[in-house]
Design a protein around this motif. Sequence first.
Motif, PDB file in Angstrom:
ATOM      1  N   TYR A  96     -21.652  51.573 -28.143  1.00  0.00           N
ATOM      2  CA  TYR A  96     -22.587  50.830 -27.289  1.00  0.00           C
ATOM      3  C   TYR A  96     -23.083  51.689 -26.121  1.00  0.00           C
ATOM      4  N   ARG A  97     -22.368  52.744 -25.823  1.00  0.00           N
ATOM      5  CA  ARG A  97     -22.620  53.537 -24.622  1.00  0.00           C
ATOM      6  C   ARG A  97     -24.058  54.056 -24.537  1.00  0.00           C
ATOM      7  N   GLN A  98     -24.554  54.654 -25.597  1.00  0.00           N
ATOM      8  CA  GLN A  98     -25.901  55.233 -25.543  1.00  0.00           C
ATOM      9  C   GLN A  98     -26.967  54.148 -25.448  1.00  0.00           C
ATOM     10  N   ARG A  99     -26.753  53.035 -26.137  1.00  0.00           N
ATOM     11  CA  ARG A  99     -27.697  51.917 -26.020  1.00  0.00           C
ATOM     12  C   ARG A  99     -27.775  51.443 -24.576  1.00  0.00           C
ATOM     13  N   LEU A 100     -26.622  51.364 -23.909  1.00  0.00           N
ATOM     14  CA  LEU A 100     -26.592  50.920 -22.524  1.00  0.00           C
ATOM     15  C   LEU A 100     -27.302  51.918 -21.621  1.00  0.00           C
ATOM     16  N   ALA A 133     -16.790  56.538 -18.872  1.00  0.00           N
ATOM     17  CA  ALA A 133     -17.184  55.613 -17.807  1.00  0.00           C
ATOM     18  C   ALA A 133     -18.589  55.963 -17.334  1.00  0.00           C
ATOM     19  N   MET A 134     -19.282  54.962 -16.804  1.00  0.00           N
ATOM     20  CA  MET A 134     -20.636  55.142 -16.305  1.00  0.00           C
ATOM     21  C   MET A 134     -20.807  54.347 -15.013  1.00  0.00           C
ATOM     22  N   GLN A 135     -21.264  55.004 -13.966  1.00  0.00           N
ATOM     23  CA  GLN A 135     -21.458  54.339 -12.678  1.00  0.00           C
ATOM     24  C   GLN A 135     -22.845  53.722 -12.599  1.00  0.00           C
ATOM     25  N   VAL A 136     -22.911  52.522 -12.000  1.00  0.00           N
ATOM     26  CA  VAL A 136     -24.175  51.821 -11.760  1.00  0.00           C
ATOM     27  C   VAL A 136     -24.143  51.257 -10.340  1.00  0.00           C
ATOM     28  N   PRO A 137     -25.306  50.913  -9.764  1.00  0.00           N
ATOM     29  CA  PRO A 137     -25.332  50.423  -8.384  1.00  0.00           C
ATOM     30  C   PRO A 137     -24.992  48.938  -8.237  1.00  0.00           C
ATOM     31  N   ASP A 138     -23.831  48.540  -8.760  1.00  0.00           N
ATOM     32  CA  ASP A 138     -23.313  47.209  -8.462  1.00  0.00           C
ATOM     33  C   ASP A 138     -22.796  47.178  -7.026  1.00  0.00           C
ATOM     34  N   ALA A 139     -22.588  45.986  -6.505  1.00  0.00           N
ATOM     35  CA  ALA A 139     -21.956  45.799  -5.202  1.00  0.00           C
ATOM     36  C   ALA A 139     -21.372  44.392  -5.196  1.00  0.00           C
ATOM     37  N   THR A 140     -20.644  44.056  -4.149  1.00  0.00           N
ATOM     38  CA  THR A 140     -20.110  42.703  -4.017  1.00  0.00           C
ATOM     39  C   THR A 140     -20.617  42.087  -2.723  1.00  0.00           C
ATOM     40  N   PHE A 141     -20.715  40.761  -2.723  1.00  0.00           N
ATOM     41  CA  PHE A 141     -21.180  40.074  -1.520  1.00  0.00           C
ATOM     42  C   PHE A 141     -20.457  38.758  -1.350  1.00  0.00           C
ATOM     43  N   ARG A 238      -6.344  43.895  -4.363  1.00  0.00           N
ATOM     44  CA  ARG A 238      -7.495  44.585  -4.927  1.00  0.00           C
ATOM     45  C   ARG A 238      -6.977  45.577  -5.964  1.00  0.00           C
ATOM     46  N   VAL A 239      -7.172  45.247  -7.215  1.00  0.00           N
ATOM     47  CA  VAL A 239      -6.698  46.143  -8.267  1.00  0.00           C
ATOM     48  C   VAL A 239      -7.643  47.318  -8.454  1.00  0.00           C
ATOM     49  N   THR A 240      -8.878  47.190  -7.965  1.00  0.00           N
ATOM     50  CA  THR A 240      -9.844  48.288  -7.935  1.00  0.00           C
ATOM     51  C   THR A 240     -10.666  48.137  -6.661  1.00  0.00           C
ATOM     52  N   ASN A 241     -11.387  49.171  -6.313  1.00  0.00           N
ATOM     53  CA  ASN A 241     -12.323  49.086  -5.196  1.00  0.00           C
ATOM     54  C   ASN A 241     -13.761  48.962  -5.666  1.00  0.00           C
ATOM     55  N   MET A 242     -14.053  49.450  -6.873  1.00  0.00           N
ATOM     56  CA  MET A 242     -15.374  49.299  -7.463  1.00  0.00           C
ATOM     57  C   MET A 242     -15.377  48.092  -8.395  1.00  0.00           C
ATOM     58  N   VAL A 243     -16.560  47.578  -8.684  1.00  0.00           N
ATOM     59  CA  VAL A 243     -16.707  46.549  -9.712  1.00  0.00           C
ATOM     60  C   VAL A 243     -16.488  47.218 -11.068  1.00  0.00           C
ATOM     61  N   ILE A 244     -15.646  46.616 -11.914  1.00  0.00           N
ATOM     62  CA  ILE A 244     -15.348  47.183 -13.235  1.00  0.00           C
ATOM     63  C   ILE A 244     -15.922  46.271 -14.314  1.00  0.00           C
ATOM     64  N   ASN A 245     -16.726  46.850 -15.211  1.00  0.00           N
ATOM     65  CA  ASN A 245     -17.306  46.135 -16.342  1.00  0.00           C
ATOM     66  C   ASN A 245     -16.861  46.790 -17.647  1.00  0.00           C
ATOM     67  N   ARG A 246     -16.680  45.998 -18.679  1.00  0.00           N
ATOM     68  CA  ARG A 246     -16.418  46.547 -20.016  1.00  0.00           C
ATOM     69  C   ARG A 246     -17.739  47.052 -20.596  1.00  0.00           C
ATOM     70  N   MET A 247     -17.733  48.216 -21.197  1.00  0.00           N
ATOM     71  CA  MET A 247     -18.936  48.832 -21.728  1.00  0.00           C
ATOM     72  C   MET A 247     -19.271  48.250 -23.099  1.00  0.00           C
ATOM     73  N   ARG A 248     -19.790  47.038 -23.054  1.00  0.00           N
ATOM     74  CA  ARG A 248     -20.179  46.349 -24.280  1.00  0.00           C
ATOM     75  C   ARG A 248     -21.127  45.226 -23.903  1.00  0.00           C
TER      76      ARG A 248
END
Length: 392
Positions: A96-100, A133-141, A238-248
């Motif tokens: 799925y990685r290249q499609r994403l 892994a691939m970084q994207v400009p997610d954030a939390t609010f 906080r198990v992570t500091n960044m937002v984590i998404n499954r690559m699918r």
Amino acid sequence: MERIAIIGGGGTAAALAHDLILRGFSVAIYERGEFFSGATGRHHGLLHSGARYAVHDPEAARECIEENMILRRLVPQAMEQNEGLFVALDDEDMDYRQRLKDACAATGIPTRDYTPEQARHLEPGLADGVLAAMQVPDATFDAWRLALPFLATARAGGATAHNFTEVIGIDVRDGAVRGLRLRSLAEDAHGERGREWSAPADMVVNAAGAWAGKVAALAGVHVPIQPGPGVLVAIEGRVTNMVINRMRKASEGDIIVPQRRLSVLGTSMWLTDDPDHLDIPPEHVQRMVRLCSEMVPACAGAVIRSAWSAARPLIGNADATRPQEISRTFDCYDHGTRDNVSGLLSIIGGKGMTLRAMAEKTADIICRLTGRDAPCRTRETPLLPPRAFYRS
């Protein structure tokens, strides 16, 4: 000055009131409960980059990345600009990685690739089996701190905001909306509730979210709303500091959103016809923890602080075979054109973070219908801080 009545007290209603005040309208908001007590105040607080939708819902992805950049400027005090990571755990994810990546490039979402070692250096809690892994400009609010500045600024500009006020009728005469019939659900100075009264309006906007279908029915019209509830789980730490998404492709249990000293795991999804009665199935809670633990093993041993559900106000799509395939975009319906009930609009769909864009589209239609030449100013106009709402 045209009088616009907005039914619903969520983020979209707040942003719409702000937009309309800037364009010179008289505005009143009527909310059955507390402001932001629906989906606006009960989601995970993800400032979407749009990457979750880029492959299968490019329109929603473009909306998300555009609003992401606007909101970072308008309400930086409401968010943590901590970015996000998509992680691949198996061969299917890698396929799925290249499609994403291609879909993100096509929708204007910037990305950056990391090796497994680089990803774990950024986020040591990631599973050892991460393949890419691939970084994207997610954030939390903070959900309230994002929406409340819009409402505070609208009220400072002259809008009136009425919570615990139920709309029990929409007055339609000679094919046009004339006003609302209202009932107070709060106690008055004498300890009584249930007072009823009428409020005139030149136009009415149905911005009731998952309840938009019930509101539309008061005027004898239909909107294709499909409430889509989902369960979210907050664990301690906080198990992570960044937002984590499954690559699918967007599914269940595929996102971890850090919020202050908690981590929010989500999200399950099903469809319902009644957003007033939502369960929190125990198996959904367990499933969110189990699936998110595949990305970050520490989720499995964490203490569960809370679990809750809220109904997404999705645009109905009979062709979708999975609830996740229903688009997250939004639309505004002019019932004068659709149903011969002039002066009534319904805004449905969207996400918590597209509140401003939804308001802009709706206000543009109101200006066209009223013959008012007043461009949108909400992209640049500064907002008051959320505390300003509580000042007299």
